[in-house]
Each structure stands twice: as C-alpha cells, then as structure tokens.
Design a protein around this motif. Sequence first.
Motif, PDB file in Angstrom:
ATOM      1  N   ALA A 140      45.803  30.846  59.910  1.00 22.35           N
ATOM      2  CA  ALA A 140      45.171  32.122  60.262  1.00 22.35           C
ATOM      3  C   ALA A 140      45.909  33.294  59.619  1.00 22.35           C
ATOM      4  CB  ALA A 140      45.124  32.296  61.774  1.00 22.35           C
ATOM      5  N   ALA A 141      47.242  33.164  59.467  1.00 24.04           N
ATOM      6  CA  ALA A 141      48.023  34.233  58.851  1.00 24.04           C
ATOM      7  C   ALA A 141      47.657  34.413  57.386  1.00 24.04           C
ATOM      8  CB  ALA A 141      49.517  33.929  58.979  1.00 24.04           C
ATOM      9  N   ILE A 142      47.165  33.360  56.739  1.00 28.46           N
ATOM     10  CA  ILE A 142      46.713  33.459  55.358  1.00 28.46           C
ATOM     11  C   ILE A 142      45.262  33.928  55.296  1.00 28.46           C
ATOM     12  CG2 ILE A 142      46.298  32.158  53.235  1.00 28.46           C
ATOM     13  CD1 ILE A 142      48.617  30.300  54.154  1.00 28.46           C
ATOM     14  N   ALA A 143      44.416  33.351  56.157  1.00 26.24           N
ATOM     15  CA  ALA A 143      42.994  33.694  56.133  1.00 26.24           C
ATOM     16  C   ALA A 143      42.745  35.153  56.526  1.00 26.24           C
ATOM     17  CB  ALA A 143      42.222  32.765  57.064  1.00 26.24           C
ATOM     18  N   LEU A 144      43.507  35.667  57.497  1.00 27.61           N
ATOM     19  CA  LEU A 144      43.263  37.027  57.993  1.00 27.61           C
ATOM     20  C   LEU A 144      43.387  38.094  56.913  1.00 27.61           C
ATOM     21  CD1 LEU A 144      42.809  39.186  60.171  1.00 27.61           C
ATOM     22  CD2 LEU A 144      45.255  39.015  60.713  1.00 27.61           C
ATOM     23  N   PRO A 145      44.509  38.208  56.202  1.00 30.35           N
ATOM     24  CA  PRO A 145      44.586  39.272  55.198  1.00 30.35           C
ATOM     25  C   PRO A 145      43.589  39.089  54.059  1.00 30.35           C
ATOM     26  CG  PRO A 145      46.508  37.833  55.061  1.00 30.35           C
ATOM     27  CD  PRO A 145      45.787  37.476  56.317  1.00 30.35           C
ATOM     28  N   ILE A 146      43.252  37.840  53.738  1.00 26.02           N
ATOM     29  CA  ILE A 146      42.252  37.623  52.694  1.00 26.02           C
ATOM     30  C   ILE A 146      40.902  38.172  53.141  1.00 26.02           C
ATOM     31  CG2 ILE A 146      40.953  35.867  51.431  1.00 26.02           C
ATOM     32  CD1 ILE A 146      43.494  34.167  51.388  1.00 26.02           C
ATOM     33  N   LEU A 147      40.491  37.834  54.360  1.00 23.67           N
ATOM     34  CA  LEU A 147      39.207  38.316  54.868  1.00 23.67           C
ATOM     35  C   LEU A 147      39.216  39.825  55.074  1.00 23.67           C
ATOM     36  CD1 LEU A 147      38.376  35.486  57.433  1.00 23.67           C
ATOM     37  CD2 LEU A 147      37.269  35.891  55.223  1.00 23.67           C
ATOM     38  N   ALA A 148      40.373  40.368  55.442  1.00 25.64           N
ATOM     39  CA  ALA A 148      40.458  41.808  55.701  1.00 25.64           C
ATOM     40  C   ALA A 148      40.479  42.637  54.423  1.00 25.64           C
ATOM     41  CB  ALA A 148      41.705  42.107  56.531  1.00 25.64           C
ATOM     42  N   LEU A 149      40.981  42.045  53.321  1.00 28.54           N
ATOM     43  CA  LEU A 149      41.241  42.846  52.128  1.00 28.54           C
ATOM     44  C   LEU A 149      40.386  42.494  50.922  1.00 28.54           C
ATOM     45  CD1 LEU A 149      45.143  42.810  52.397  1.00 28.54           C
ATOM     46  CD2 LEU A 149      43.588  44.612  53.162  1.00 28.54           C
ATOM     47  N   VAL A 150      39.788  41.302  50.921  1.00 25.79           N
ATOM     48  CA  VAL A 150      38.940  40.902  49.790  1.00 25.79           C
ATOM     49  C   VAL A 150      37.490  41.047  50.220  1.00 25.79           C
ATOM     50  CG1 VAL A 150      38.342  39.054  48.180  1.00 25.79           C
ATOM     51  CG2 VAL A 150      40.714  39.307  48.973  1.00 25.79           C
ATOM     52  N   PRO A 151      36.743  41.962  49.645  1.00 26.40           N
ATOM     53  CA  PRO A 151      35.362  42.176  50.081  1.00 26.40           C
ATOM     54  C   PRO A 151      34.438  41.077  49.585  1.00 26.40           C
ATOM     55  CG  PRO A 151      35.836  43.546  48.181  1.00 26.40           C
ATOM     56  CD  PRO A 151      37.129  42.870  48.544  1.00 26.40           C
ATOM     57  N   ALA A 152      33.269  40.976  50.199  1.00 23.53           N
ATOM     58  CA  ALA A 152      32.232  40.069  49.697  1.00 23.53           C
ATOM     59  C   ALA A 152      31.931  40.431  48.253  1.00 23.53           C
ATOM     60  CB  ALA A 152      30.979  40.176  50.556  1.00 23.53           C
ATOM     61  N   GLY A 153      31.896  39.416  47.385  1.00 24.46           N
ATOM     62  CA  GLY A 153      31.699  39.670  45.975  1.00 24.46           C
ATOM     63  C   GLY A 153      32.966  40.023  45.232  1.00 24.46           C
ATOM     64  N   GLY A 154      34.124  39.992  45.934  1.00 25.15           N
ATOM     65  CA  GLY A 154      35.397  40.322  45.306  1.00 25.15           C
ATOM     66  C   GLY A 154      35.978  39.142  44.540  1.00 25.15           C
ATOM     67  N   LYS A 155      37.272  39.263  44.217  1.00 29.17           N
ATOM     68  CA  LYS A 155      37.923  38.231  43.413  1.00 29.17           C
ATOM     69  C   LYS A 155      39.345  38.016  43.907  1.00 29.17           C
ATOM     70  CE  LYS A 155      39.286  37.152  38.625  1.00 29.17           C
ATOM     71  NZ  LYS A 155      39.242  37.603  37.208  1.00 29.17           N
ATOM     72  N   ILE A 156      39.740  36.747  44.011  1.00 26.99           N
ATOM     73  CA  ILE A 156      41.086  36.378  44.436  1.00 26.99           C
ATOM     74  C   ILE A 156      41.628  35.308  43.510  1.00 26.99           C
ATOM     75  CG2 ILE A 156      40.160  34.713  46.115  1.00 26.99           C
ATOM     76  CD1 ILE A 156      42.621  35.206  47.835  1.00 26.99           C
ATOM     77  N   LEU A 157      42.922  35.381  43.231  1.00 28.07           N
ATOM     78  CA  LEU A 157      43.615  34.364  42.435  1.00 28.07           C
ATOM     79  C   LEU A 157      44.591  33.625  43.332  1.00 28.07           C
ATOM     80  CD1 LEU A 157      44.435  36.336  39.141  1.00 28.07           C
ATOM     81  CD2 LEU A 157      42.436  34.921  39.659  1.00 28.07           C
ATOM     82  N   LEU A 158      44.481  32.294  43.354  1.00 24.53           N
ATOM     83  CA  LEU A 158      45.344  31.442  44.162  1.00 24.53           C
ATOM     84  C   LEU A 158      46.138  30.511  43.256  1.00 24.53           C
ATOM     85  CD1 LEU A 158      42.757  30.327  46.885  1.00 24.53           C
ATOM     86  CD2 LEU A 158      44.550  32.046  47.161  1.00 24.53           C
ATOM     87  N   PRO A 159      47.411  30.227  43.584  1.00 21.07           N
ATOM     88  CA  PRO A 159      48.154  29.263  42.779  1.00 21.07           C
ATOM     89  C   PRO A 159      47.579  27.862  42.968  1.00 21.07           C
ATOM     90  CG  PRO A 159      49.397  29.840  44.743  1.00 21.07           C
ATOM     91  CD  PRO A 159      48.198  30.751  44.713  1.00 21.07           C
ATOM     92  N   ASP A 160      47.615  27.085  41.927  1.00 18.37           N
ATOM     93  CA  ASP A 160      47.039  25.748  41.985  1.00 18.37           C
ATOM     94  C   ASP A 160      47.794  24.846  42.956  1.00 18.37           C
ATOM     95  OD1 ASP A 160      44.997  24.074  41.159  1.00 18.37           O
ATOM     96  OD2 ASP A 160      46.254  23.090  39.665  1.00 18.37           O
ATOM     97  N   SER A 161      49.017  25.234  43.306  1.00 20.72           N
ATOM     98  CA  SER A 161      49.835  24.457  44.239  1.00 20.72           C
ATOM     99  C   SER A 161      49.669  24.921  45.683  1.00 20.72           C
ATOM    100  CB  SER A 161      51.309  24.581  43.842  1.00 20.72           C
ATOM    101  OG  SER A 161      51.689  25.953  43.756  1.00 20.72           O
TER     102      SER A 161
END
Length: 415
Positions: free
Chosen positions: A96-117
């Motif tokens: 939840a600590a990871i999902a919360l800031p992503i949902l709060a800060l990345v808008p619908a239609g936005g873009k996020i980069l995640l490490p492959d690991s």
Amino acid sequence: MSNGFAKFEEAKMDDQTRCVTKSTVSFRGYESLTTPICRASTIRFPNAAAYGARHSRDVDGYIYGLYGTPTHRFLEKTLTDLEQGARTVLVPSGQAAIALPILALVPAGGKILLPDSVYPPVRDFAENELSALNVEVQFYDPTDLLDLQSRIDRTTDLVWIESPGSTTMEFQDVGEIARIAHANGALVGCDNSWATPLLFKPLQHGADIVVEALSKYISGHSDILMGSVTTSDEVLGQKIKAAAGRMGLGTSPDDCGLVLRGLETLYIRLEKSQASALKVARWIAAQAVTKQVLHPALPSCPGHALWKRDFSGASGVFSVLLEEAALPHLSHAFDVLESFSIGASWGGTKSLMVPMPVESDHRSKTWQGPDIVLRLSIGLEQTDVLTTDLARFFGELDQRMARGADAGLTSARLG
C-alpha cells in the motif's frame, strides 16, 4: 417494596450511564518511557460549532480515527525524523505504501517508469490497476542509466527506484537517477525496505518519496503489516495524506505501538543480522554448488561499489545463485531444513530462506542467471546453528545430484 424497587431502578440507570461515561483524571506528573496507545474511531467535539469547523483544523489535528490518533503521530514523527523528511503517512502494508503515492501522483493517462527488478506485486499492480487507468508503464534496466534516459521524457510523472532489487539485488545510482528524472520534470520514489533509514536515506540522495515496509525490519518481529510513505516536501506529503484518507487507508494504533517498540531495537537487530549474514554468505560462497552470492558487502557482488559509496551498512537479506544442475533437487533439500523457516517477507528475528522464480518477473536484458534464486533473511540465531542447517541443505543437494535423482522441480512449482 415498590419504593425500594424504584430506588433500585434509579441506581441501576445511574450505573448504566456511568459505565459508558469517560472519567476525568489528571495526567500531571505522568511521564512514561513508553508510547501511549490511543484508540479511537469517533473524536468528540466540545460543541456543534467545533464539529462544523472540524476540517479547518491543522493537518495533524484530530477529526476521526481514520486520520490518526496521538499514537500515530508519535510513529509518523519518529519516521519523518529518521528519513530526514517533511511528512510521513502510515498505510496498512508495504505494498500500500507503494501503491498510494503512485495513485495519488500519477494521473490517468500518465506515465511511470519502474525498474525491471521491482517487487513482483508492484509489477502486478502496474500491469492491472495502472493499465486500467490508461497509465503508460515502462520497465527500465535498473543498472543502465542510458536505458532510463531513452525511456524518460517530459510526459513522465514518476520514476520508481528499488535499491537493491528485493530478489536479484541490483543496486541503483539513486542520486543520478534523481538528477535525470528531475531534469525531465518527473518525481522520484524509492522503496527503502531492504536498508531502512538507518543504512540509507534516499531523500538525502535526491528522492522525493521514500517508502518502507514497516512489516519487515522496522517492526522486526514478523507480526505486523504496515507501511510508511515519507516525503521531502510538506505539500507533497499533504497531497498523499489526503489521498490516503479518500481511499480509507487507516492503520491500527495498537500496531503503531508495536512498530514503535520494534524501532527501539532496530539498530542492534540490524547490527547482529548484518554480521551474521556476512558470515553465512561467505560460508555459502565456499560451497561447490554455489554459482554466485549476491551480498553487497562481497566485492564479487555487482552492486558492491554503489553499496560501499552510498550505504552505511548491509541488512541481513541477500540472494544465492546455484548451479543449474541443483535446481531440480531444491524441493527435497528444503525439506531437511530445521532452523530456517520457509516463508515470505524478511527482517524478523527468525531466519528465512525461500526459492524465488525470477525469469517471469524480469523483462529486460539484466537477468542472465538461473530462474530460481534463493533469498535468505538472516535473523538473530547463533551463526553456527544456521550454517549447520545449511550444511544439511547443501548436503542433500550434493547427494541427490550425485545420484542423479529427478525431483521434477519446475519454476511454476516453486512459484
């Protein structure tokens, strides 16, 4: 008789009310060494006007139990100070600590980069919930800054870091990634659950957000589920706190009290786990069937240089790569373990070892090792007890490999 009964009924009603009425006591002179556990769903207001104006209270004011009690504030303040940040938000789990800031800060239609690991449940979250929001998700090579630069642009909202990777132990250059991200207008979040703020402080290396799985080292006893999100900026922290309230992400004050208790021994637990893990890692490295030990304090570990530069120590979690010929016999070898437990998570007082399939969770060119990786979390047992248990494990592998026994083990079976 009737008069006596009436007096009895009157007294009973007084007692009935008294049972649910909070008494007033003095706290003068009370200064405990422990944190008080304050439980509440409803917060009482002195009058209707105060209730009507409740949302104008300070951001840390008390409105409803979902938004915290004094016990929560103790833990939030302690974590904020340890992370050297501006604000901490508590949530029910590390995921939840990871999902919360992503949902709060990345808008619908936005873009996020995640490490492959990245932690596998985060990949699952990204490929399901984020894709449903039409968020563009790209996985970058965690050790290749050129790959990151080729993927990032001005449409990128957030770059996520997990250093080291929780299974394959890739260390990332947090400072340089933050520089690249900020130059493109993106925020940076970092999962710091392996190191805790005692061994690494991502906010001091340029990250905007740091998350901790408090379920692991910080609570330290394998009995709590909780996570924290700490921000470098107060405005950013308030935005995430507001989103947590809208999503109903509350935590138990009793659990907060247990996390605070765990924090008191975090330093000495990490110190013991670090020393024991390094001894165990060296012992494993000497085994004939061992292909590589991924422990950052070993010069042979690919992330050694970054770890030595940026971290003040190592936790007790590391990974082991075995020769391919050993993999079909792992299931039988795990059956002989006595001191090590087989189970998810890490950072508790008891040692764990688990087989982790990784090929399905790595999409870039970074992973060239065997599909099954052994991940160990070294606890507080005597080191000789652990190496004796591992001697049974490796002895079973050696015997079965020598006999050519077929355990029929597959990645799917271990996953």
